[in-house]
Write an enzyme that holds these catalytic residues in place. Sequence first.
Site, PDB file in Angstrom:
ATOM      1  N   GLU A  25       8.721   4.539  41.437  1.00 48.98           N
ATOM      2  CA  GLU A  25       9.827   3.896  42.142  1.00 48.98           C
ATOM      3  C   GLU A  25      10.999   4.876  42.136  1.00 48.98           C
ATOM      4  O   GLU A  25      11.810   4.893  41.208  1.00 48.98           O
ATOM      5  CB  GLU A  25      10.214   2.578  41.462  1.00 48.98           C
ATOM      6  CG  GLU A  25      11.228   1.786  42.265  1.00 48.98           C
ATOM      7  CD  GLU A  25      12.336   1.153  41.439  1.00 48.98           C
ATOM      8  OE1 GLU A  25      13.046   0.303  41.980  1.00 48.98           O
ATOM      9  OE2 GLU A  25      12.522   1.517  40.265  1.00 48.98           O
TER      10      GLU A  25
ATOM     11  N   ASP B 254       8.861   1.895  36.796  1.00 53.11           N
ATOM     12  CA  ASP B 254      10.158   1.427  37.256  1.00 53.11           C
ATOM     13  C   ASP B 254      11.263   2.431  36.917  1.00 53.11           C
ATOM     14  O   ASP B 254      11.194   3.127  35.897  1.00 53.11           O
ATOM     15  CB  ASP B 254      10.481   0.078  36.604  1.00 53.11           C
ATOM     16  CG  ASP B 254      11.839  -0.441  36.995  1.00 53.11           C
ATOM     17  OD1 ASP B 254      12.006  -0.813  38.173  1.00 53.11           O
ATOM     18  OD2 ASP B 254      12.751  -0.447  36.139  1.00 53.11           O
TER      19      ASP B 254
END
Length: 586
Positions: free
Chosen positions: A296, A241
């Site tokens: 991401e 993330d």
Amino acid sequence: MEYGKWELFIPPGQDGYPPVPHGSKLKVVIRAQNGELLYRISPWARYVVRDEDKVNYDWVHWSPPQSYIHKHPSPKRLKSLRIYESHVGIASPEGKVASYKNFTYNVLPRIKDLGYNCVQLMAIMEHAYYASFGYQVTSFFAASSRYGTPDDLKEMIDIAHSMGITVLLDVVHSHASKNSEDGLNKFDGTDSCFFHSGHRGNHQLWDSRLFDYANWEVLRFLLSNLRMWIEDYRFDGFRFDGVTSMLYHHHGIGTGFSGDYNEYFGLHVDEDALCYLMLANHMIKFLHPECITIAEDVSGMPALCRPVAEGGGGFDYRLAMAIPDKWIQIIKELKDEDWNMGNIVHTLTNRRYEEKYIAYAESHDQALVGDKTLAFRLMDAEMYTNMSVLSPLTPVIDRGIQLHKMIRLITHALGGESYLNFMGNEFGHPEWLDFPRRGNNESYHYARRQFNLTEDHLLRYRFLNAFDRDMNKWEEKFGWLASPPAYVSEKHESNKVIAFERAGLIFIFNFHPYQSYVDYRVGIETPGKYEILLDSDAAEYGGHQRLDHSTEYFSEEYPHNYRPNSLMVYIPSRVAIVLQNMDIPK
């Protein structure tokens, strides 16, 4: 000890049992430089719980007499991923925090039935604030206790493996919660320790702490964290993330990315963080070559998904984050007659050569309160009153159902080398996602997934669910995600038609709101007899049944759109069809 480590050895009792029994509450007590005594949770705590009457979490020693023993091997590395992005706590129609057990026995069979071969789990690393969606991590080595015990999670992953489902962890190494009593912040009384001190150690938008990736002990902490999730819990890889925030000193705040190489190379790149990501990928691939890593990253950093040996970041995939933004922009800003076919195709095919992308029409980001899912954008308030088959099929609901299927299929088939869907969105889950918090009176009404909607045969949600299942089923058979990129032969602006070939199949989309085309010529590479494989207008998908599935389409040696052959099709308005060459054995 050396390297700043501390050790405390407590011998076993006279009976030979561990001196610290399973389930004991523990604290680390640190005398700070100013003499103050600090009571902390170990950064390596494997299990932390919070009593209902308390604000902070307690560290509980997890050492059961018999730990869970994995019975099933991990699935073989997949050629392409069909990812079901999931949150354990909301995976129930009931207004409560759902459990690992519920996910194991109620949700995993559903994922398998829908044809997804990979589940990506959010909010597993312990986070004190439930409404943070798991992105404000407090205990990096602890599986969240609000869903159950560590052994419950191990069983869940083991059962998933028995179904042939790969399991990925949404890992948050980009920042950490500001909590100090039950987090890493001010662990030794200073504002640094695990983090940069001062301005560099704080993320101004996320209100969280930023790791010092140049610190060897921080690197050891994060790398051992990755190993623990793989080796103890048997996760098959990670979705990292916040990679954009890690890669740049500006964290992507107030910065747009156009693709100019000056945006990716310069003093604004955080080389310490980039080296950490390369090191993490190198370690994972060296120790566990079958593991998968996903970045991401919204910036499009070049070579992020090339091997470290080539000077790349080492990731296997990156998320195609421009695609959901494009669909939202189109639906919000344009009338159906003004949709730009060339712009849609460009967004779906604009990816770096030899770097794999995960395409998705929407993820959890679009489901959160303040935003809208595609289904809710398309149908909005009518979802409350007109989703029953007993009510008339209104123009709004009809348009929403047809475009929902078309958007998903063209994203699935054209947008990347893997595909992702957030739980519930496959059937057009109504409303939004909002966790219990002070602003909504701690309500769980929107923190759940109403899977029961697909089981009611009087509701139209089952049509979207069936289409999603069959779309995945045919990808499993024909493998278009693992095939070379599609050849787009047509993107006709006035006709609103897009046609392309991939994996030996012909995909034809007519986005026109009311114009159907008889004897529409489509250019193709491979001659032969073609038949309909998938038709979004079929009755079982809530369509209008305008196509005869017994029709055979014969190619002609008639060049069209720079293809050597072509065939003629009937393509109704707001319909997508997939044609299979029956002369090629499958």
